[in-house]
Design a protein around this motif. Structure first.
Motif, PDB file in Angstrom:
ATOM      1  N   ASN A 159       0.230  54.389  30.572  1.00 59.91           N
ATOM      2  CA  ASN A 159       0.825  55.085  31.709  1.00 59.91           C
ATOM      3  C   ASN A 159       2.349  55.205  31.605  1.00 59.91           C
ATOM      4  O   ASN A 159       2.927  56.220  31.998  1.00 59.91           O
ATOM      5  CB  ASN A 159       0.453  54.328  32.997  1.00 59.91           C
ATOM      6  CG  ASN A 159       0.673  55.173  34.215  1.00 59.91           C
ATOM      7  OD1 ASN A 159       0.323  56.361  34.222  1.00 59.91           O
ATOM      8  ND2 ASN A 159       1.275  54.602  35.230  1.00 59.91           N
ATOM      9  N   SER A 160       3.000  54.165  31.071  1.00 66.87           N
ATOM     10  CA  SER A 160       4.469  54.146  31.069  1.00 66.87           C
ATOM     11  C   SER A 160       5.075  54.736  29.815  1.00 66.87           C
ATOM     12  O   SER A 160       6.172  55.292  29.875  1.00 66.87           O
ATOM     13  CB  SER A 160       4.972  52.702  31.215  1.00 66.87           C
ATOM     14  OG  SER A 160       4.372  52.075  32.296  1.00 66.87           O
ATOM     15  N   ALA A 161       4.397  54.609  28.691  1.00 66.41           N
ATOM     16  CA  ALA A 161       5.000  55.042  27.428  1.00 66.41           C
ATOM     17  C   ALA A 161       4.280  56.247  26.813  1.00 66.41           C
ATOM     18  O   ALA A 161       4.911  57.266  26.547  1.00 66.41           O
ATOM     19  CB  ALA A 161       4.990  53.870  26.441  1.00 66.41           C
ATOM     20  N   ILE A 162       2.966  56.120  26.630  1.00 68.53           N
ATOM     21  CA  ILE A 162       2.251  57.209  25.934  1.00 68.53           C
ATOM     22  C   ILE A 162       2.264  58.485  26.768  1.00 68.53           C
ATOM     23  O   ILE A 162       2.487  59.576  26.245  1.00 68.53           O
ATOM     24  CB  ILE A 162       0.803  56.765  25.618  1.00 68.53           C
ATOM     25  CG1 ILE A 162       0.853  55.607  24.607  1.00 68.53           C
ATOM     26  CG2 ILE A 162       0.000  57.930  25.038  1.00 68.53           C
ATOM     27  CD1 ILE A 162      -0.475  55.011  24.281  1.00 68.53           C
ATOM     28  N   ASN A 163       2.069  58.357  28.096  1.00 71.67           N
ATOM     29  CA  ASN A 163       2.097  59.554  28.939  1.00 71.67           C
ATOM     30  C   ASN A 163       3.495  60.161  29.042  1.00 71.67           C
ATOM     31  O   ASN A 163       3.636  61.313  29.471  1.00 71.67           O
ATOM     32  CB  ASN A 163       1.584  59.221  30.347  1.00 71.67           C
ATOM     33  CG  ASN A 163       0.090  58.967  30.349  1.00 71.67           C
ATOM     34  OD1 ASN A 163      -0.586  59.266  29.359  1.00 71.67           O
ATOM     35  ND2 ASN A 163      -0.432  58.421  31.429  1.00 71.67           N
ATOM     36  N   MET A 264       8.157  50.612  23.413  1.00 70.36           N
ATOM     37  CA  MET A 264       9.404  51.351  23.187  1.00 70.36           C
ATOM     38  C   MET A 264       9.681  51.656  21.712  1.00 70.36           C
ATOM     39  O   MET A 264      10.125  52.759  21.383  1.00 70.36           O
ATOM     40  CB  MET A 264      10.589  50.594  23.806  1.00 70.36           C
ATOM     41  CG  MET A 264      10.828  50.910  25.266  1.00 70.36           C
ATOM     42  SD  MET A 264      11.187  52.640  25.583  1.00 70.36           S
ATOM     43  CE  MET A 264      12.846  52.756  24.960  1.00 70.36           C
ATOM     44  N   PRO A 265       9.480  50.708  20.756  1.00 69.74           N
ATOM     45  CA  PRO A 265       9.706  51.065  19.346  1.00 69.74           C
ATOM     46  C   PRO A 265       8.847  52.243  18.889  1.00 69.74           C
ATOM     47  O   PRO A 265       9.316  53.091  18.126  1.00 69.74           O
ATOM     48  CB  PRO A 265       9.325  49.776  18.598  1.00 69.74           C
ATOM     49  CG  PRO A 265       9.525  48.690  19.581  1.00 69.74           C
ATOM     50  CD  PRO A 265       9.168  49.283  20.903  1.00 69.74           C
ATOM     51  N   LEU A 266       7.591  52.307  19.360  1.00 70.86           N
ATOM     52  CA  LEU A 266       6.722  53.431  18.992  1.00 70.86           C
ATOM     53  C   LEU A 266       7.273  54.743  19.549  1.00 70.86           C
ATOM     54  O   LEU A 266       7.264  55.777  18.882  1.00 70.86           O
ATOM     55  CB  LEU A 266       5.299  53.191  19.524  1.00 70.86           C
ATOM     56  CG  LEU A 266       4.646  51.885  19.080  1.00 70.86           C
ATOM     57  CD1 LEU A 266       3.303  51.697  19.772  1.00 70.86           C
ATOM     58  CD2 LEU A 266       4.457  51.875  17.563  1.00 70.86           C
ATOM     59  N   VAL A 267       7.773  54.675  20.776  1.00 75.83           N
ATOM     60  CA  VAL A 267       8.362  55.867  21.400  1.00 75.83           C
ATOM     61  C   VAL A 267       9.599  56.316  20.624  1.00 75.83           C
ATOM     62  O   VAL A 267       9.814  57.512  20.393  1.00 75.83           O
ATOM     63  CB  VAL A 267       8.726  55.557  22.877  1.00 75.83           C
ATOM     64  CG1 VAL A 267       9.510  56.706  23.492  1.00 75.83           C
ATOM     65  CG2 VAL A 267       7.463  55.296  23.681  1.00 75.83           C
ATOM     66  N   VAL A 268      10.407  55.348  20.200  1.00 81.92           N
ATOM     67  CA  VAL A 268      11.647  55.674  19.479  1.00 81.92           C
ATOM     68  C   VAL A 268      11.341  56.282  18.111  1.00 81.92           C
ATOM     69  O   VAL A 268      12.051  57.187  17.655  1.00 81.92           O
ATOM     70  CB  VAL A 268      12.540  54.410  19.357  1.00 81.92           C
ATOM     71  CG1 VAL A 268      13.705  54.664  18.412  1.00 81.92           C
ATOM     72  CG2 VAL A 268      13.059  54.013  20.723  1.00 81.92           C
ATOM     73  N   ILE A 269      10.281  55.816  17.448  1.00 81.05           N
ATOM     74  CA  ILE A 269       9.900  56.414  16.157  1.00 81.05           C
ATOM     75  C   ILE A 269       9.598  57.908  16.329  1.00 81.05           C
ATOM     76  O   ILE A 269      10.061  58.753  15.562  1.00 81.05           O
ATOM     77  CB  ILE A 269       8.671  55.675  15.564  1.00 81.05           C
ATOM     78  CG1 ILE A 269       9.089  54.277  15.089  1.00 81.05           C
ATOM     79  CG2 ILE A 269       8.072  56.463  14.399  1.00 81.05           C
ATOM     80  CD1 ILE A 269       7.934  53.395  14.684  1.00 81.05           C
ATOM     81  N   VAL A 270       8.837  58.229  17.380  1.00 82.02           N
ATOM     82  CA  VAL A 270       8.520  59.640  17.653  1.00 82.02           C
ATOM     83  C   VAL A 270       9.805  60.418  17.967  1.00 82.02           C
ATOM     84  O   VAL A 270      10.001  61.542  17.484  1.00 82.02           O
ATOM     85  CB  VAL A 270       7.521  59.734  18.842  1.00 82.02           C
ATOM     86  CG1 VAL A 270       7.271  61.188  19.206  1.00 82.02           C
ATOM     87  CG2 VAL A 270       6.216  59.041  18.496  1.00 82.02           C
TER      88      VAL A 270
END
Length: 370
Positions: A159-163, A264-270
């Motif tokens: 809900n907070s990161a992937i979406n 957050m690290p996964l979000v930053v990679i994208v």
């Protein structure tokens, strides 16, 4: 009966229903009233049991403050004996208040400044205690992993990161395009087209992608966390959980904090990939540098340490955003307006501290030679 005021919003009006006993012993314990956005306020005294001059003084001060802020107010259902007491006190209150207003001095300024410093310091101590509670709960959960609410953790990751990924991808791409476009114009004047790769690669992976991702997450997920916890307080869910023996640190806070810290690290990679893609697009169309040339230069010019520094910042930003959001959520009082106030504070605080920590990281790592 305990004194209290219940707020009821009706279209353009706000009705404050006054309950209980308002005397010199009870009025001092009453918390400060939140002013509504509606400019028409009605004080309904139908449920007032007793009031003395101290209680009347409180309402006169409140009405005077409302008057100074351009609110319109009226009193209804006031008993005759209470109305007479209001009338008597009001005559003396006006002259007393005007005298105090005229006596504002530099001493008052420093006194107010001192009070704000004390409040800010108290808030900082409370926040550090809150961080201590989160760290203690983390260690406690590590020793007994069964205590972690894994489904709630996964729910908050989604809900907070992937979406939030679509908006982060679009924002990162646009920021990459804008940065590359401005750099391309300047570099083309000096015939240094190829250095757009160095500029884009380092600035995007080291600074821009983590910062943009954190700001978007702070605006989207921090507000969500604060509002969720605020609604739980409003509906007495948290009190019910405590009664049943659940700890809010394990049940509410930890899954949210861990979710953002790990996601957050996964979000930053994208965000890194999309920012660089924006640079490739601009380099291709504006400077005639092909994608293969761009990537070849990227491997030579952008050291791995820049990408790693960006990824190291990510979980710290995630922890910070989630901690501030949860901390502010527990400040929400039992009014719907309070949710809006603390949600706004949560987002502003989270964005400010993310930028502040990013500045500290930049200075520290540059001085350290990284």
């Amino acid at each position: 009966m305990k004194n209290k005021i219940i707020k009821d919003i009706k279209n353009q009006e706000c009705v404050f229903s006054v309950f209980g006993i308002w005397d010199k012993t009870s009025v001092g314990k009453f918390e400060k009233l939140d002013f509504p956005t509606q400019k028409n306020i009605i004080f309904d005294f139908a449920n007032l049991d007793f009031i003395d001059t101290a209680g009347v003084r409180y309402f006169l001060a409140l009405e005077n403050e409302l008057k100074q802020k351009d609110y319109k107010f009226s009193r209804i259902n006031l008993k005759s004996e209470h109305a007479k007491l209001f009338e008597l006190c009001q005559k003396h209150y006006k002259s007393f208040h005007n005298t105090q207003e005229d006596k504002k001095t530099i001493k008052d300024f420093f006194e107010n400044l001192g009070k704000k410093v004390v409040v800010s310091f108290t808030l900082l101590v409370q926040f550090l205690n809150f961080i201590g509670l989160i760290i203690y709960t983390c260690f406690k959960t590590l020793l007994n992993p069964k205590k972690l609410r894994f489904k709630a953790f996964l729910y908050h990751v989604e809900n907070s990161a992937i979406n939030a990924l679509p908006i982060i991808m679009l924002t990162s791409l646009l920021v990459g395009v804008v940065l590359a476009y401005q750099a391309a114009y300047q570099l083309a004047q000096f015939g240094a087209n190829i250095y757009i790769v160095d500029l884009m690669g380092i600035s995007a992976t080291r600074e821009l992608a983590p910062l943009i991702s954190a700001i978007v997450i702070a605006g989207r997920s921090a507000s969500s966390y604060t509002a969720q916890i605020g609604v739980m307080k409003l509906t007495d869910e948290i009190d019910a959980m405590k009664t049943m023996g659940f700890k809010e640190s394990e049940f509410i806070i930890l899954p949210r904090v861990l979710a953002l810290t790990f996601a957050m690290p996964l979000v930053v990679i994208v965000a890194d990939i999309l920012s660089v893609l924006g640079g490739i697009i601009v380099a291709w169309f504006s400077l005639e540098i092909s994608a293969s040339e761009f990537m070849s230069r990227f491997k030579e010019a952008v050291e791995l340490k820049h990408i790693i520094i960006g990824l190291i910042k990510a979980p710290i930003f995630g922890f910070l955003i989630a901690s501030i959001a949860c901390f502010r959520g527990f400040f929400v009082q039992k009014t719907t307006e309070s949710i809006g106030i603390y949600t706004t504070k949560s987002v502003v605080n989270a964005i400010f501290w993310v930028i502040a920590f990013d500045a500290i990281f930049s200075v520290f790592l540059t001085k350290a030679g990284f």
